[in-house]
Design an enzyme around this catalytic site. Structure first.
Site, PDB file in Angstrom:
ATOM      1  N   SER A 170       0.896   0.055 -10.408  1.00  0.00           N
ATOM      2  CA  SER A 170       1.524  -1.921 -10.996  1.00  0.00           C
ATOM      3  C   SER A 170       2.438  -1.453 -12.569  1.00  0.00           C
ATOM      4  O   SER A 170       2.851  -2.485 -13.764  1.00  0.00           O
ATOM      5  CB  SER A 170      -0.050  -3.012 -11.464  1.00  0.00           C
ATOM      6  N   HIS A 197       5.871  -3.726  -4.938  1.00  0.00           N
ATOM      7  CA  HIS A 197       5.196  -3.717  -5.831  1.00  0.00           C
ATOM      8  C   HIS A 197       5.132  -4.674  -4.995  1.00  0.00           C
ATOM      9  O   HIS A 197       5.924  -6.015  -5.377  1.00  0.00           O
ATOM     10  CB  HIS A 197       5.564  -4.118  -7.663  1.00  0.00           C
ATOM     11  N   GLU A 216       8.486  -6.746  -5.055  1.00  0.00           N
ATOM     12  CA  GLU A 216       9.555  -5.852  -6.290  1.00  0.00           C
ATOM     13  C   GLU A 216       9.812  -4.779  -6.046  1.00  0.00           C
ATOM     14  O   GLU A 216       8.794  -4.036  -5.348  1.00  0.00           O
ATOM     15  CB  GLU A 216       8.578  -5.572  -7.743  1.00  0.00           C
ATOM     16  N   ASN A 231       5.248  -8.288 -14.555  1.00  0.00           N
ATOM     17  CA  ASN A 231       4.122  -7.924 -16.039  1.00  0.00           C
ATOM     18  C   ASN A 231       5.055  -7.819 -16.794  1.00  0.00           C
ATOM     19  O   ASN A 231       4.144  -7.926 -17.709  1.00  0.00           O
ATOM     20  CB  ASN A 231       3.220  -6.596 -15.211  1.00  0.00           C
TER      21      ASN A 231
HETATM   22  P1  NAD Z   1      -8.587  -1.372  -4.729  1.00  0.00           P
HETATM   23  O1  NAD Z   1     -10.194  -0.557  -5.424  1.00  0.00           O
HETATM   24  O2  NAD Z   1      -9.514  -1.747  -3.740  1.00  0.00           O
HETATM   25  O3  NAD Z   1      -8.654  -0.219  -3.149  1.00  0.00           O
HETATM   26  C1  NAD Z   1      -8.302   1.121  -3.529  1.00  0.00           C
HETATM   27  C2  NAD Z   1      -8.111   1.876  -2.311  1.00  0.00           C
HETATM   28  O4  NAD Z   1      -8.283   3.261  -2.259  1.00  0.00           O
HETATM   29  C3  NAD Z   1     -10.246   2.580  -1.491  1.00  0.00           C
HETATM   30  O5  NAD Z   1      -9.946   1.868  -0.953  1.00  0.00           O
HETATM   31  C4  NAD Z   1      -9.921   4.203  -1.677  1.00  0.00           C
HETATM   32  O6  NAD Z   1     -10.853   4.207  -1.352  1.00  0.00           O
HETATM   33  C5  NAD Z   1      -8.607   4.148  -1.693  1.00  0.00           C
HETATM   34  N1  NAD Z   1      -8.359   5.213  -1.907  1.00  0.00           N
HETATM   35  C6  NAD Z   1      -8.275   6.182  -3.166  1.00  0.00           C
HETATM   36  N2  NAD Z   1      -8.033   7.624  -2.986  1.00  0.00           N
HETATM   37  C7  NAD Z   1      -7.514   7.480  -1.358  1.00  0.00           C
HETATM   38  C8  NAD Z   1      -6.839   8.936  -0.952  1.00  0.00           C
HETATM   39  N3  NAD Z   1      -7.017  10.177  -1.523  1.00  0.00           N
HETATM   40  N4  NAD Z   1      -6.155   8.968   0.069  1.00  0.00           N
HETATM   41  C9  NAD Z   1      -6.291   6.789   0.775  1.00  0.00           C
HETATM   42  N5  NAD Z   1      -7.224   6.375   0.088  1.00  0.00           N
HETATM   43  C10 NAD Z   1      -7.577   6.136  -1.168  1.00  0.00           C
HETATM   44  O7  NAD Z   1      -7.178  -1.161  -5.270  1.00  0.00           O
HETATM   45  P2  NAD Z   1      -6.378  -2.340  -4.780  1.00  0.00           P
HETATM   46  O8  NAD Z   1      -6.853  -3.336  -5.774  1.00  0.00           O
HETATM   47  O9  NAD Z   1      -6.434  -2.820  -3.664  1.00  0.00           O
HETATM   48  O10 NAD Z   1      -4.738  -2.049  -6.121  1.00  0.00           O
HETATM   49  C11 NAD Z   1      -4.846  -0.217  -4.989  1.00  0.00           C
HETATM   50  C12 NAD Z   1      -2.439  -0.261  -5.949  1.00  0.00           C
HETATM   51  O11 NAD Z   1      -2.444  -1.596  -5.806  1.00  0.00           O
HETATM   52  C13 NAD Z   1      -2.959   0.394  -7.043  1.00  0.00           C
HETATM   53  O12 NAD Z   1      -2.739   0.789  -7.192  1.00  0.00           O
HETATM   54  C14 NAD Z   1      -2.891  -0.899  -8.127  1.00  0.00           C
HETATM   55  O13 NAD Z   1      -2.825  -0.882  -9.238  1.00  0.00           O
HETATM   56  C15 NAD Z   1      -1.832  -2.319  -6.895  1.00  0.00           C
HETATM   57  N6  NAD Z   1      -2.020  -3.169  -7.310  1.00  0.00           N
HETATM   58  C16 NAD Z   1      -3.132  -3.857  -7.412  1.00  0.00           C
HETATM   59  C17 NAD Z   1      -3.199  -5.575  -7.212  1.00  0.00           C
HETATM   60  C18 NAD Z   1      -3.985  -5.982  -7.581  1.00  0.00           C
HETATM   61  O14 NAD Z   1      -4.360  -7.408  -8.227  1.00  0.00           O
HETATM   62  N7  NAD Z   1      -5.071  -5.928  -6.914  1.00  0.00           N
HETATM   63  C19 NAD Z   1      -1.426  -6.127  -7.476  1.00  0.00           C
HETATM   64  C20 NAD Z   1      -0.603  -5.233  -7.585  1.00  0.00           C
HETATM   65  C21 NAD Z   1      -0.312  -3.915  -7.532  1.00  0.00           C
END
Ligand code: NAD
Length: 734
Positions: free
Chosen positions: A430, A451, A463, A501
């Protein structure tokens, strides 16, 4: 040959039956543009002048019957004013009534989609035969107008007032079996038997076996409804529909009123009532904006389709990270039919991701949208793994691991070594620059941003972010994959916050400034929700998460220090106060995720978080206020909307986004910008660029750079320019 035009031909058969075929040349679909309507007029006149005809068959030579009026003509047409519209409607009613009044039986063979004006045409004939796969409907209310070519008059007389209300107010597209059951059509047959079946009905009508005059009379008489039926069909429906559509979408209720008022009238009077209401809606800003939205959506879809054409298809995908986003991405891909590997480093994370996907699939089964067998089949599209074993034949990878640049860089480099040279790598980050993430890669050209928005299965936008080294092939494949997942991709260039954003955070900046001056956040939420947002800013911050907001705010502050400097860590120096957002975060109020933010959250009966007032939060926010000013609703709206709109302008000027259409659609699809307002740039257009600049200047004097218009916007104001076509002036609010 009775008539030959560019879209319509009428031929006379040996049996004296005339066949009128819609086949618009050089187009893939039939549309009732003004040119086609003129041809229809000529064709009907030719039919009237032909002696000895026994019947008429309406048909189409395209896959769809007629998809509707030509929406691209609407804004210019609506802009010509009420008198023009009124005379256009009178003219079309005349043509359609002339078909209905022809001195022989008439039938339509509905071979495919028949919507809007296309559906209204087929309502003029005495009989209708429909192909099994065809669909019909009157979706006009979705564009903020109502069926104005007799649909509100003929449909209720054909299928009953209650059914017609449902079709018209809901704008539904209806399957052949439903149309038959309700009496909208007389028969449903396989496509190959359609013409024979239609001709058979005509033959029976000509032979006197079917009383076509009686059928015709039914459509022209007042509706027979008792007082209780009236009450049920109209009053109850109005209440229900008004509640569902909300105050910003007047068309569905207006359509019900038209059906109701016209119910007791003969054709001519009922049509006059319909015309009057149509003009009123068409002259309003909501219709103008919703039609604009439709056209913007076409622009976005066409761009997407163009990318897709050049793309190598994604047959096998993979997602890294099985968290909130990774799980959602896996579900969405699997549910739309692209197999996906879901890799995480933790067993329990995988379990959680799968559980979430299963839950979403089960909901589809519950709603009758999926069978249990199909659910099982789709679930097998997700292959969970802790290793890279099968990554060799993956076409596209979405990285969705934790939002940490070091972890992401390491993971991307790691996966690059496991995939083929053609594999496209994408990141769901993000906040981290795509150009920066590409730096560690051997094939940066194969990398871009993808995204998604939370929750993935619900939010339509993706995006696609082009980094400095991203190739067209990488963008094309990512766009194609997003489309295959049923999403709307919009391609943007890399910058802090990307497009959505970057535009959203100045809005939060406006919110923080309001808090500093003592505004009440619950009131701000209420005002912005009334304005049309699905949730107000404080509530939205709770949903996004205050930790995420603070982190993203810091990134924005670093990227655009001059105007967004205060979005980050709050207190910058002596005399600077802390922002309300920062205050929440520092007091461990992270929003919905820990059940306390600007509001407290309780579980409702269905286990969903329900927000409640929380004195502790109110006290904390009071602590950041430097004064206690009262704001009018207009002031709140201006302070919230101006920074958001200005940032959209900057994104356009900086080439982050390619067109006003894409910018506005991204905001509507990505953050729920009120659709009936058309988007940020259309909002400026509606206000008038000069009026907007004046408002922003005024606010900037007190509130600083976040509110300062750009030089180019000033030039636009001085030159009387707009973001959207200057020929299509938005009509004044009716
Ligand atoms: P999250 O913490 O729920 O999930 C992350 C996952 O990645 C975890 O299950 C973790 O075990 C895993 N992980 C960590 N290191 C790893 C590796 N080396 N190989 C494989 N898996 C690994 O996070 P999230 O909220 O799902 O966010 C993930 C991404 O999406 C981030 O970059 C975040 O900025 C982006 N994002 C999040 C949102 C949101 O609203 N949550 C919206 C848009 C984008």
């Amino acid at each position: 040959m009775i008539y030959q035009g560019n879209a319509i031909t009428v031929v006379r058969g040996d049996d004296d039956i005339a066949t009128l075929t819609f086949d618009l040349q050089d187009e893939s679909v039939n549309k009732l543009s003004s040119a086609v309507v003129t041809e229809l007029d000529e064709a009907v006149k030719a039919l009237q002048g032909e002696s000895g005809l026994a019947g008429l068959l309406l048909t189409s030579a395209k896959e769809a019957f007629i998809v509707g009026a030509d929406i691209t003509e609407f804004q210019a047409m609506f802009g010509k004013g009420g008198d023009f519209l009124e005379s256009m409607l009178v003219r079309v009613h005349g043509i359609f009534n002339a078909i209905e009044d022809l001195p022989f039986p008439t039938v339509t063979a509905i071979n495919g989609l028949a919507l809007g004006g296309g559906c209204e045409v087929l309502l003029t004939t005495d009989f209708r035969v429909m192909s099994e796969s065809a669909q019909i409907g009157l979706p006009e209310t979705k564009l903020g107008i109502l069926p104005g070519w007799g649909g509100c008059v003929r449909l209720p007389r054909l299928i009953g007032a209650d059914n017609a209300v449902e079709w018209i107010a809901g704008g539904t597209q209806n399957r052949a079996d439903v149309a038959l059951k309700m009496g909208a059509v007389d028969a449903v047959v396989p496509a190959e038997q359609l013409e024979a079946a239609a001709r058979d009905i005509l033959a029976r009508a000509i032979a006197g076996e079917l009383d076509y005059r009686a059928r015709r009379a039914e459509k022209q008489q007042p509706l027979k409804l008792g007082p209780i039926e009236q009450m049920m069909a109209f009053e109850t429906a109005k209440g229900y529909v008004a509640g569902k559509a909300g105050p910003h979408y007047p068309a569905p209720v207006e359509a019900i009123k038209v059906i109701q008022k016209g119910a007791g009238e003969e054709r001519a009077r009922a049509q006059a009532i319909e015309s009057k209401a149509f003009v009123k809606l068409a002259m309003g800003e909501v219709a103008f904006n919703l039609v604009g939205l439709f056209m913007n959506d076409q622009v976005v879809k066409k761009k997407g389709a163009r990318y897709e054409k050049q793309a190598r298809p994604v047959k096998q995908a993979a997602v890294l990270g099985a968290g909130i986003m990774g799980g959602g991405i896996a579900y969405q891909s699997a549910s739309k039919g692209t197999p996906i590997l879901m890799k995480d480093i933790k067993d329990d994370a995988i379990e959680l991701g799968l559980k979430e996907a299963r839950k979403l699939f089960a909901k589809q089964v519950e709603r009758g949208k999926l069978t249990t067998e199909k659910m099982a089949e789709r679930l097998t599209n997700i292959r969970p793994t802790l290793a890279y074993g099968d990554f060799g034949n993956v076409d596209l990878v979405v990285e969705a691991v934790v939002e940490n640049p070091k972890v992401k860089e390491a993971v991307l480099a790691e996966v690059e070594a496991e995939v083929s040279e053609q594999t496209i790598l994408t990141s769901n980050t993000s906040t981290i620059s795509i150009t920066r993430l590409a730096q560690n890669l051997k094939r940066p050209e194969n990398f871009c941003g993808m995204h998604f928005f939370n929750p993935v299965h619900r939010m339509p936008l993706v995006e696609v972010i082009r980094g400095e080294q991203t190739s067209d092939a990488a963008v094309a494949a990512t766009v194609a994959y997003a489309r295959a997942m049923g999403k709307t991709p919009i391609v943007v260039n890399d910058c802090p916050g990307f497009l959505v954003n970057r535009v959203l955070f100045p809005y939060f900046g406006g919110f923080s400034l309001l808090m500093e001056q003592g505004a009440d956040f619950a009131r701000v939420d209420k005002v912005m929700e009334k304005f049309g947002w699905p949730m107000g800013p404080a509530y939205l911050l709770d949903v996004v998460g205050l930790d995420t907001a603070v982190h993203a705010g810091e990134v924005m502050a670093e990227g655009f220090p001059e105007r967004m400097g205060s979005l980050g860590g709050g207190a910058k120096g002596e005399g600077d106060s802390q922002s309300a957002i920062q205050m929440m975060f520092e007091n461990d109020r992270l929003g919905q995720k820990n059940a306390k933010g600007f509001y407290a959250y309780e579980e409702d009966r269905r286990g969903k978080p329900k927000k409640v007032r929380d004195e502790a939060a109110i006290e904390l926010v009071k602590g950041v206020a430097r004064e206690s000013r009262e704001f009018s609703d207009e002031e709140i709206i201006a302070r919230m909307m101006v920074p958001l709109c200005l940032e959209a302008v900057r994104c356009l000027e900086d080439g982050i986004v390619g067109s006003p259409a894409e910018a506005d659609m991204a905001l509507i699809y990505g953050i729920g910008f009120p659709p009936f307002r058309g988007g940020a740039l259309r909002y400026i257009d509606a206000m008038g660029v000069d009026a907007f600049v004046a408002l922003a200047d005024d606010l900037a004097k007190e509130l600083g750079a976040l509110y300062a218009p750009t030089d180019k916007l000033r030039e636009m104001a001085a030159a009387g320019e707009r973001f959207y076509d200057t020929r299509n002036q938005a009509p004044a609010q009716a």
